[in-house]
Design an enzyme around this catalytic site. Sequence first.
Site, PDB file in Angstrom:
ATOM      1  N   SER A  47      -9.063   1.499  -8.974  1.00 21.65           N
ATOM      2  CA  SER A  47      -7.807   2.246  -8.812  1.00 21.65           C
ATOM      3  C   SER A  47      -6.965   2.363 -10.073  1.00 21.65           C
ATOM      4  CB  SER A  47      -6.958   1.614  -7.704  1.00 21.65           C
ATOM      5  OG  SER A  47      -7.519   1.889  -6.448  1.00 21.65           O
ATOM      6  N   LYS A  91      -1.136  -0.945 -13.499  1.00 23.44           N
ATOM      7  CA  LYS A  91      -1.851  -0.561 -12.276  1.00 23.44           C
ATOM      8  C   LYS A  91      -3.024  -1.508 -12.059  1.00 23.44           C
ATOM      9  CE  LYS A  91      -2.649   1.905  -8.654  1.00 23.44           C
ATOM     10  NZ  LYS A  91      -3.243   0.710  -8.015  1.00 23.44           N
ATOM     11  N   LYS A 126      -5.845   5.817 -11.074  1.00 25.42           N
ATOM     12  CA  LYS A 126      -4.670   6.525 -10.558  1.00 25.42           C
ATOM     13  C   LYS A 126      -3.587   6.752 -11.600  1.00 25.42           C
ATOM     14  CE  LYS A 126      -5.828   5.144  -5.896  1.00 25.42           C
ATOM     15  NZ  LYS A 126      -5.877   4.044  -4.946  1.00 25.42           N
ATOM     16  N   SER A 166      -1.252   2.096  -3.852  1.00 26.86           N
ATOM     17  CA  SER A 166      -2.611   2.526  -4.223  1.00 26.86           C
ATOM     18  C   SER A 166      -3.333   3.219  -3.067  1.00 26.86           C
ATOM     19  CB  SER A 166      -3.439   1.326  -4.709  1.00 26.86           C
ATOM     20  OG  SER A 166      -4.501   1.751  -5.526  1.00 26.86           O
TER      21      SER A 166
END
Length: 428
Positions: free
Chosen positions: A84, A256, A87, A139
């Site tokens: 993730s 992140k 993202k 997320s």
Amino acid sequence: MLKKEGIFLPLHAFVCWIWLIFFCLCFGNLTGEGLIAYAEEEKSVEEKSAEALRLYARAAVLLDAKTGRVLYGQNEEEVLPMASTTKIMTCILALEHGNLRDKVKISAYAASQPDVQLNAREGEEYYLEDLLYSLMLESHNDSAVAIAEHIGGSVEAFAELMNQKARELGCYDTHFVTPNGLDAVDAQSGESHATTAQDLAEILRYCVLLSPQKEAFMSITRTTSRTFSDCTGKHAVSCQNHNALLTMMEGVLSGKTGFTNKAGYCYVGAVEKEEKTMIVALLGCGWPPHKTYKWSDVRKLLQYGFENYSYQSLDTPEAWSKEKLIFPLIEVMGGKTKRIGESAWLHVKLQSKPFRMLLREGEEVELVWKVSKQLTAPVQSGTTVGCLEYRIDGVTWKSDLVVTEGSVEATDFKWCLQKVLEQVLPAV
């Protein structure tokens, strides 16, 4: 006497051995701890700090955000899945290509995405801004697909936007297939959804320092919590930020997390302290139950960077050794001199611009002159004749123009005749 000496020598040697063993036990084994301690004293502070990191991550990088220079790397160019952390690219492209007040309609495909989910239903509409908080705080995978479809028209078209931006940033070892980071293979090229630690750090560098939407990006990713609903107000949602680094230390600009079974735990984050901005990227940093390994690695990398690197100015060459700063003289052919046939010689000077960068103590800066060896008159004062490059580990980080100091006029018939007369008919 010989017999006595023969007895005495072994006893003497035995006593010496006893004293030697006693010395070793008290002050350290000369062939073990003592030698190791001595060897460590010979190593530089930077070498010992780097060795002491002992990271969990399969690939890691510490980047100076202002220059993009790698300060520490461990398999930083190895291509690996990124989960993730993907993202951050989805978010910055949505900010650059979309409008925060756009209404985004949830498709059946978006609603079918696996956990972690917003649990949006097909046909629901959300503001793009709210979906970006859902994307970066919790997320949510369905939010990522809904955003991609809204901005690009389809997931495939949005992935091409992602790859185009990666190429613009020089991240040629990165390939995006999904907007949420779920493991996938490109049906056309056969490439996997993957990146390198160095590329991932470069992408975040763009997000927090270079993008025209950097402030909006940091505002979203630093938000601790967000509550919103769909456009009808019927489906209420509460999001909490899972970037634990925000509460671990001051100066966190963004970050992140990510995880898939294939990628393991991943992380990318940026921290600012004492004018220094560091970016950390980790790939394959453990698998369950070792969820906290990434925070250990992040702390080690940041401590190493902030303690071992300081800003030094490169805009004053006098700061470096005089042996490195020998200004060349440039020969000028066909110029007016005292005698016919002589060459003129010009001094040069630098047109330097202020520039600072993070350096370790004792780090070598190589000065490389790239200057014309010979010119043809006429030459005006201030003529550019080359440059002086400042290199570290073979990479040029600064380049100053080199210009002439003084001018030389070209010879002509009148000047030549005058010089001939001066030599043939000297003044009386």
